[in-house]
Design a protein around this motif. Structure first.
Motif, PDB file in Angstrom:
ATOM      1  N   SER A  32       0.516  -1.369  -0.039  1.00 57.13           N
ATOM      2  CA  SER A  32       0.137  -0.116  -0.204  1.00 57.13           C
ATOM      3  C   SER A  32       0.885   1.063  -0.041  1.00 57.13           C
ATOM      4  O   SER A  32       2.175   1.185   0.456  1.00 57.13           O
ATOM      5  CB  SER A  32      -0.463  -0.221   0.956  1.00 57.13           C
ATOM      6  OG  SER A  32      -2.072   1.119   1.151  1.00 57.13           O
ATOM      7  N   LYS A  63       0.129  -0.453  11.557  1.00 55.20           N
ATOM      8  CA  LYS A  63      -0.140  -0.080  10.121  1.00 55.20           C
ATOM      9  C   LYS A  63       1.296  -0.856   9.175  1.00 55.20           C
ATOM     10  O   LYS A  63       0.672  -1.307   8.089  1.00 55.20           O
ATOM     11  CB  LYS A  63      -0.750   0.792  10.177  1.00 55.20           C
ATOM     12  CG  LYS A  63      -1.996   0.887  10.035  1.00 55.20           C
ATOM     13  CD  LYS A  63      -2.993   2.364  10.485  1.00 55.20           C
ATOM     14  CE  LYS A  63      -4.135   2.187  10.879  1.00 55.20           C
ATOM     15  NZ  LYS A  63      -4.748   3.840  10.770  1.00 55.20           N
ATOM     16  N   VAL A  66       2.581  -4.226   9.181  1.00 60.89           N
ATOM     17  CA  VAL A  66       1.420  -5.017   8.785  1.00 60.89           C
ATOM     18  C   VAL A  66       1.164  -4.882   7.261  1.00 60.89           C
ATOM     19  O   VAL A  66       1.257  -6.002   6.465  1.00 60.89           O
ATOM     20  CB  VAL A  66       0.105  -4.749   9.256  1.00 60.89           C
ATOM     21  CG1 VAL A  66      -0.984  -5.883   8.082  1.00 60.89           C
ATOM     22  CG2 VAL A  66       0.008  -5.773  10.863  1.00 60.89           C
ATOM     23  N   LYS A  67       1.580  -3.725   6.689  1.00 65.27           N
ATOM     24  CA  LYS A  67       1.784  -3.910   5.164  1.00 65.27           C
ATOM     25  C   LYS A  67       2.720  -4.093   4.395  1.00 65.27           C
ATOM     26  O   LYS A  67       2.352  -3.766   2.774  1.00 65.27           O
ATOM     27  CB  LYS A  67       0.189  -1.944   4.950  1.00 65.27           C
ATOM     28  CG  LYS A  67       0.031  -1.482   5.024  1.00 65.27           C
ATOM     29  CD  LYS A  67      -0.733  -0.329   5.234  1.00 65.27           C
ATOM     30  CE  LYS A  67      -2.522  -0.070   5.494  1.00 65.27           C
ATOM     31  NZ  LYS A  67      -2.792   1.312   5.143  1.00 65.27           N
ATOM     32  N   PRO A  70       4.808  -8.833   5.376  1.00 64.39           N
ATOM     33  CA  PRO A  70       4.150 -10.115   4.164  1.00 64.39           C
ATOM     34  C   PRO A  70       5.098 -10.610   3.315  1.00 64.39           C
ATOM     35  O   PRO A  70       5.186 -10.820   2.845  1.00 64.39           O
ATOM     36  CB  PRO A  70       2.762 -10.049   4.413  1.00 64.39           C
ATOM     37  CG  PRO A  70       2.392  -9.084   5.896  1.00 64.39           C
ATOM     38  CD  PRO A  70       3.659  -8.188   5.572  1.00 64.39           C
ATOM     39  N   TYR A  71       5.732  -8.417   2.470  1.00 61.18           N
ATOM     40  CA  TYR A  71       6.005  -8.853   1.063  1.00 61.18           C
ATOM     41  C   TYR A  71       7.507  -8.933   1.053  1.00 61.18           C
ATOM     42  O   TYR A  71       7.683  -8.233   0.096  1.00 61.18           O
ATOM     43  CB  TYR A  71       5.306  -7.939   0.105  1.00 61.18           C
ATOM     44  CG  TYR A  71       3.587  -8.055   0.488  1.00 61.18           C
ATOM     45  CD1 TYR A  71       2.879  -9.053   0.128  1.00 61.18           C
ATOM     46  CD2 TYR A  71       2.613  -6.915   1.820  1.00 61.18           C
ATOM     47  CE1 TYR A  71       1.281  -8.663   0.779  1.00 61.18           C
ATOM     48  CE2 TYR A  71       1.427  -7.071   1.681  1.00 61.18           C
ATOM     49  CZ  TYR A  71       0.872  -8.075   1.675  1.00 61.18           C
ATOM     50  OH  TYR A  71      -0.221  -7.796   2.319  1.00 61.18           O
ATOM     51  N   GLN A 100      -6.007 -10.911  -0.788  1.00 61.94           N
ATOM     52  CA  GLN A 100      -4.805 -10.437   0.706  1.00 61.94           C
ATOM     53  C   GLN A 100      -5.771  -8.884   1.482  1.00 61.94           C
ATOM     54  O   GLN A 100      -5.292  -8.914   2.464  1.00 61.94           O
ATOM     55  CB  GLN A 100      -3.272 -10.228  -0.297  1.00 61.94           C
ATOM     56  CG  GLN A 100      -2.717  -9.284   0.719  1.00 61.94           C
ATOM     57  CD  GLN A 100      -1.872 -10.671   2.615  1.00 61.94           C
ATOM     58  OE1 GLN A 100      -2.491 -11.926   2.391  1.00 61.94           O
ATOM     59  NE2 GLN A 100      -1.682 -10.797   3.217  1.00 61.94           N
ATOM     60  N   THR A 104      -5.642  -8.123   5.457  1.00 64.47           N
ATOM     61  CA  THR A 104      -4.985  -7.179   6.427  1.00 64.47           C
ATOM     62  C   THR A 104      -5.830  -5.956   5.936  1.00 64.47           C
ATOM     63  O   THR A 104      -6.092  -5.724   7.464  1.00 64.47           O
ATOM     64  CB  THR A 104      -4.340  -6.238   4.410  1.00 64.47           C
ATOM     65  OG1 THR A 104      -3.271  -7.467   4.284  1.00 64.47           O
ATOM     66  CG2 THR A 104      -3.261  -5.262   5.592  1.00 64.47           C
ATOM     67  N   THR A 105      -7.185  -5.090   5.604  1.00 63.17           N
ATOM     68  CA  THR A 105      -7.540  -4.434   6.158  1.00 63.17           C
ATOM     69  C   THR A 105      -8.729  -4.614   7.341  1.00 63.17           C
ATOM     70  O   THR A 105      -8.953  -4.042   7.846  1.00 63.17           O
ATOM     71  CB  THR A 105      -8.865  -3.611   4.670  1.00 63.17           C
ATOM     72  OG1 THR A 105      -7.495  -2.950   3.549  1.00 63.17           O
ATOM     73  CG2 THR A 105      -9.475  -2.864   5.791  1.00 63.17           C
ATOM     74  N   PHE A 107      -7.973  -7.452   9.232  1.00 63.32           N
ATOM     75  CA  PHE A 107      -7.407  -7.544  10.978  1.00 63.32           C
ATOM     76  C   PHE A 107      -6.107  -5.678  10.831  1.00 63.32           C
ATOM     77  O   PHE A 107      -6.372  -5.818  12.388  1.00 63.32           O
ATOM     78  CB  PHE A 107      -5.878  -8.272   9.018  1.00 63.32           C
ATOM     79  CG  PHE A 107      -4.256  -8.543  11.055  1.00 63.32           C
ATOM     80  CD1 PHE A 107      -4.981  -9.223  12.281  1.00 63.32           C
ATOM     81  CD2 PHE A 107      -3.682  -7.525  10.869  1.00 63.32           C
ATOM     82  CE1 PHE A 107      -4.288  -9.255  12.759  1.00 63.32           C
ATOM     83  CE2 PHE A 107      -2.338  -7.719  11.885  1.00 63.32           C
ATOM     84  CZ  PHE A 107      -2.993  -8.731  12.508  1.00 63.32           C
ATOM     85  N   LEU A 108      -6.379  -5.404   9.993  1.00 61.90           N
ATOM     86  CA  LEU A 108      -5.962  -3.440  10.772  1.00 61.90           C
ATOM     87  C   LEU A 108      -7.716  -3.158  11.184  1.00 61.90           C
ATOM     88  O   LEU A 108      -6.813  -2.506  12.273  1.00 61.90           O
ATOM     89  CB  LEU A 108      -5.213  -2.894  10.291  1.00 61.90           C
ATOM     90  CG  LEU A 108      -4.032  -3.604   9.057  1.00 61.90           C
ATOM     91  CD1 LEU A 108      -3.755  -2.071   8.299  1.00 61.90           C
ATOM     92  CD2 LEU A 108      -2.612  -3.204  10.429  1.00 61.90           C
TER      93      LEU A 108
END
Length: 150
Positions: A32, A63, A66-67, A70-71, A100, A104-105, A107-108
């Motif tokens: 993001s 935030k 988490v964004k 994972p990548y 995904q 993610t949204t 979860f956040l």
């Protein structure tokens, strides 16, 4: 005069439709573009802040982590798209990326709600230590990039 108004109205509607159609098909970033830290802090700065300010920094860092985390095997910076990485930009891959993003949204949203309810009860020193830890983790992504370029 009436013809000009009709022409301009139709032109405006067609232009608006074309702009929105392009936005739907534009390649999306894997990470993001909101996953950025505006400023890093030191212990002295954080110690001078109120608990409410610290809580907002804490949530912002969660935030971003988490964004981003994972990548990191794919990319570490916002703005990189599937096409940039050679991933086919087909419906299957778009759907996986969309799912995904939805996960993610969700979860956040849950995590931020928890943080806002529970973290006000935390010790100010623990909040400061956590913020510094999270910032250190985010700074280490720059080192990761350097290792990856070798």
């Amino acid at each position: 005069m009436k013809g000009k108004i009709i022409f301009l109205s139709v032109f405006f509607l067609l232009t608006t439709g074309a702009v929105f159609a392009q936005a739907k098909n534009a390649p999306r970033s894997i990470i993001s573009t909101t996953a950025l830290i505006r400023k890093y802090h030191d212990q002295k700065e954080l110690s001078g802040m109120q608990k409410g300010e610290l809580l907002e920094l804490y949530i912002e860092r969660i935030k971003v982590l988490v964004k981003t985390l994972p990548y990191i095997a794919l990319v570490t910076k916002p703005g990189v798209t599937m096409a940039d990485l050679g991933i086919p930009d087909d419906s299957e891959h778009k759907k996986v990326l969309d799912n995904q993003a939805i996960g993610t949204t969700a979860f956040l949203d849950t995590t931020v709600e928890f943080q806002r309810k529970m973290m006000p009860y935390s010790d100010k020193g623990n909040l400061i230590a956590a913020i510094l830890f999270y910032e250190g983790t985010l700074k280490s992504l720059h080192e990761f990039n350097e290792l990856n370029e070798m």
